[in-house]
Design a protein around this motif. Structure first.
Motif, PDB file in Angstrom:
ATOM      1  N   ARG A   1       0.705  -1.198  -0.139  1.00  0.00           N
ATOM      2  CA  ARG A   1       0.377   0.130  -0.249  1.00  0.00           C
ATOM      3  C   ARG A   1       0.521   1.010  -0.166  1.00  0.00           C
ATOM      4  N   LEU A   2       1.835   1.423   1.178  1.00  0.00           N
ATOM      5  CA  LEU A   2       2.349   2.181   1.127  1.00  0.00           C
ATOM      6  C   LEU A   2       3.305   2.855  -0.601  1.00  0.00           C
ATOM      7  N   ILE A   3       4.318   1.372  -1.556  1.00  0.00           N
ATOM      8  CA  ILE A   3       5.094   1.471  -2.586  1.00  0.00           C
ATOM      9  C   ILE A   3       3.772   2.304  -3.342  1.00  0.00           C
ATOM     10  N   ASP A   4       1.945   1.885  -3.598  1.00  0.00           N
ATOM     11  CA  ASP A   4       1.916   2.249  -3.971  1.00  0.00           C
ATOM     12  C   ASP A   4       1.352   3.473  -3.941  1.00  0.00           C
ATOM     13  N   TRP A   5       1.177   3.928  -2.588  1.00  0.00           N
ATOM     14  CA  TRP A   5       0.895   5.069  -2.388  1.00  0.00           C
ATOM     15  C   TRP A   5       1.890   6.153  -3.388  1.00  0.00           C
ATOM     16  N   ALA A   6       3.353   6.041  -3.316  1.00  0.00           N
ATOM     17  CA  ALA A   6       4.336   6.609  -3.445  1.00  0.00           C
ATOM     18  C   ALA A   6       4.414   6.599  -5.550  1.00  0.00           C
ATOM     19  N   ALA A   7       3.886   5.373  -6.088  1.00  0.00           N
ATOM     20  CA  ALA A   7       3.821   5.247  -7.237  1.00  0.00           C
ATOM     21  C   ALA A   7       3.110   6.294  -7.847  1.00  0.00           C
ATOM     22  N   ARG A   8       1.794   6.420  -7.250  1.00  0.00           N
ATOM     23  CA  ARG A   8       0.501   7.347  -7.506  1.00  0.00           C
ATOM     24  C   ARG A   8       1.167   8.916  -6.869  1.00  0.00           C
ATOM     25  N   GLN A   9       2.269   8.954  -6.053  1.00  0.00           N
ATOM     26  CA  GLN A   9       2.678  10.260  -6.190  1.00  0.00           C
ATOM     27  C   GLN A   9       4.190  10.544  -7.459  1.00  0.00           C
ATOM     28  N   PHE A  10       4.616  10.132  -7.492  1.00  0.00           N
ATOM     29  CA  PHE A  10       5.551   9.639  -9.006  1.00  0.00           C
ATOM     30  C   PHE A  10       4.659   9.665  -9.973  1.00  0.00           C
ATOM     31  N   ARG A  11       3.785   9.284 -10.410  1.00  0.00           N
ATOM     32  CA  ARG A  11       2.981   9.366 -11.660  1.00  0.00           C
ATOM     33  C   ARG A  11       2.683  10.613 -11.963  1.00  0.00           C
ATOM     34  N   ALA A  12       1.695  11.432 -11.024  1.00  0.00           N
ATOM     35  CA  ALA A  12       1.634  12.620 -10.715  1.00  0.00           C
ATOM     36  C   ALA A  12       2.393  13.891 -10.669  1.00  0.00           C
ATOM     37  N   LEU A  13       3.751  13.380 -10.601  1.00  0.00           N
ATOM     38  CA  LEU A  13       5.027  14.250 -11.510  1.00  0.00           C
ATOM     39  C   LEU A  13       5.201  13.767 -12.654  1.00  0.00           C
ATOM     40  N   GLY A  14       4.274  13.048 -13.092  1.00  0.00           N
ATOM     41  CA  GLY A  14       5.237  13.203 -14.707  1.00  0.00           C
ATOM     42  C   GLY A  14       6.331  12.423 -15.096  1.00  0.00           C
ATOM     43  N   LEU A  15       6.809  11.597 -13.983  1.00  0.00           N
ATOM     44  CA  LEU A  15       8.102  11.430 -14.084  1.00  0.00           C
ATOM     45  C   LEU A  15       7.837   9.212 -14.351  1.00  0.00           C
ATOM     46  N   PRO A  16       9.369   8.828 -15.266  1.00  0.00           N
ATOM     47  CA  PRO A  16       9.089   7.718 -16.283  1.00  0.00           C
ATOM     48  C   PRO A  16       9.196   7.018 -14.789  1.00  0.00           C
ATOM     49  N   ASP A  17       8.222   5.569 -15.308  1.00  0.00           N
ATOM     50  CA  ASP A  17       8.889   4.494 -14.715  1.00  0.00           C
ATOM     51  C   ASP A  17       8.573   4.873 -12.818  1.00  0.00           C
ATOM     52  N   PRO A  18       7.182   5.507 -12.783  1.00  0.00           N
ATOM     53  CA  PRO A  18       6.841   5.555 -11.066  1.00  0.00           C
ATOM     54  C   PRO A  18       6.930   4.775 -10.735  1.00  0.00           C
ATOM     55  N   ASP A  19       6.541   3.003 -10.741  1.00  0.00           N
ATOM     56  CA  ASP A  19       6.843   2.155 -10.166  1.00  0.00           C
ATOM     57  C   ASP A  19       8.284   2.120 -10.077  1.00  0.00           C
ATOM     58  N   GLY A  20       8.896   1.390 -10.234  1.00  0.00           N
ATOM     59  CA  GLY A  20      10.323   1.414 -10.245  1.00  0.00           C
ATOM     60  C   GLY A  20      10.796   2.828  -9.175  1.00  0.00           C
ATOM     61  N   LEU A  21       9.825   3.660  -9.305  1.00  0.00           N
ATOM     62  CA  LEU A  21      10.816   4.680  -8.419  1.00  0.00           C
ATOM     63  C   LEU A  21      10.376   4.310  -7.079  1.00  0.00           C
ATOM     64  N   ALA A  22       9.051   4.498  -7.089  1.00  0.00           N
ATOM     65  CA  ALA A  22       8.103   4.282  -5.589  1.00  0.00           C
ATOM     66  C   ALA A  22       9.342   2.804  -4.803  1.00  0.00           C
ATOM     67  N   VAL A  23       9.672   2.297  -5.770  1.00  0.00           N
ATOM     68  CA  VAL A  23      10.100   0.744  -4.869  1.00  0.00           C
ATOM     69  C   VAL A  23      11.601   1.153  -4.413  1.00  0.00           C
ATOM     70  N   THR A  24      12.371   2.073  -4.983  1.00  0.00           N
ATOM     71  CA  THR A  24      13.639   3.052  -4.517  1.00  0.00           C
ATOM     72  C   THR A  24      12.903   3.643  -3.042  1.00  0.00           C
ATOM     73  N   PHE A  25      11.923   4.084  -3.619  1.00  0.00           N
ATOM     74  CA  PHE A  25      11.683   5.041  -2.471  1.00  0.00           C
ATOM     75  C   PHE A  25      11.226   4.110  -1.479  1.00  0.00           C
ATOM     76  N   VAL A  26      10.364   3.355  -0.976  1.00  0.00           N
ATOM     77  CA  VAL A  26      10.725   2.211   0.023  1.00  0.00           C
ATOM     78  C   VAL A  26      11.479   1.928   0.579  1.00  0.00           C
ATOM     79  N   ALA A  27      12.136   1.623  -0.145  1.00  0.00           N
ATOM     80  CA  ALA A  27      13.493   0.781   0.262  1.00  0.00           C
ATOM     81  C   ALA A  27      14.290   1.653   0.601  1.00  0.00           C
ATOM     82  N   ALA A  28      14.885   2.319   0.241  1.00  0.00           N
ATOM     83  CA  ALA A  28      15.626   3.534   0.820  1.00  0.00           C
ATOM     84  C   ALA A  28      15.278   3.803   2.902  1.00  0.00           C
ATOM     85  N   TYR A  29      13.612   4.113   2.948  1.00  0.00           N
ATOM     86  CA  TYR A  29      13.121   3.754   3.973  1.00  0.00           C
ATOM     87  C   TYR A  29      13.211   2.780   4.823  1.00  0.00           C
TER      88      TYR A  29
END
Length: 200
Positions: free
Chosen positions: A135-163
């Protein structure tokens, strides 16, 4: 107010207290070291009453996971009031940094529970813990997607993995400043991400 309504209110309050206590005590002590008595004491409920609401420790673990999920929902709803997705992601990281002392002492509440539950041969509670992290990964992916960034799902995994990584290291090394340093690095990373320019 009738006696039955009052009794139902008291029962609901006890269940809420036990659920909150389960989330806190399981985070602090882990599943194997925690007894129903520990949770009852933390909730201020007679230990005999625990069995009325939760027949097994696994049911309390499920309740704790529900508490983690509800906390995440409340947090993301609050962050959702911020106008910009980057601000929401930044605020999430700032919250992680602010909780550095707890992370250094006990680790991430959901992450540590997921790892511990994965070691057990029985049940599906590890999958339920994973669902909270998803759920946290999916939330982060929605934020990256809203920013228009490529590969929002991958960025979300990187974000949560860092935490998860900084929480694990802060806990293993008992060093809250790891959360500060790595959290700051994560904030700089967020600032560096920009949507590609539209094609001419």
């Amino acid at each position: 107010m009738t006696d039955s309504v009052t009794a139902k209110g008291r029962a609901a309050d006890k269940r809420r207290r036990l659920t909150a206590a389960a989330a806190r005590v399981l985070h602090e002590q882990g599943v194997e070291r925690t007894t129903l008595g520990d949770i009852a004491r933390a909730a201020g409920v007679p230990v005999g009453n625990v069995y009325y609401y939760f027949k097994t420790k696994d049911q309390l673990v499920q309740a704790a996971l529900s508490e983690h999920s509800a906390h995440l929902d409340a947090l993301t709803a609050t962050l959702g009031r911020l106008p910009d997705p980057r601000e929401r992601l930044t605020a999430m990281v700032e919250g992680w940094i602010a909780a550095r002392d707890v992370a250094a002492r006990y680790g991430c509440p959901t992450g540590t529970l997921a790892v511990e539950l994965d070691k057990r041969a029985d049940g599906t509670l590890d999958a339920e813990a994973g669902a909270v992290l998803r759920r946290l990964i999916d939330w982060a992916a929605r934020q990256f997607r809203a920013l228009g960034l490529p590969d929002p799902d991958g960025l979300a995994v990187t974000f949560v993995a860092a935490y998860q990584g900084m929480s694990l290291l802060a806990n293993a090394l008992r060093d809250p400043e790891i959360m500060t340093r790595e959290g700051t690095r994560l904030l700089h990373w967020l600032d560096s991400l920009h949507a590609p320019d539209p094609a001419p």
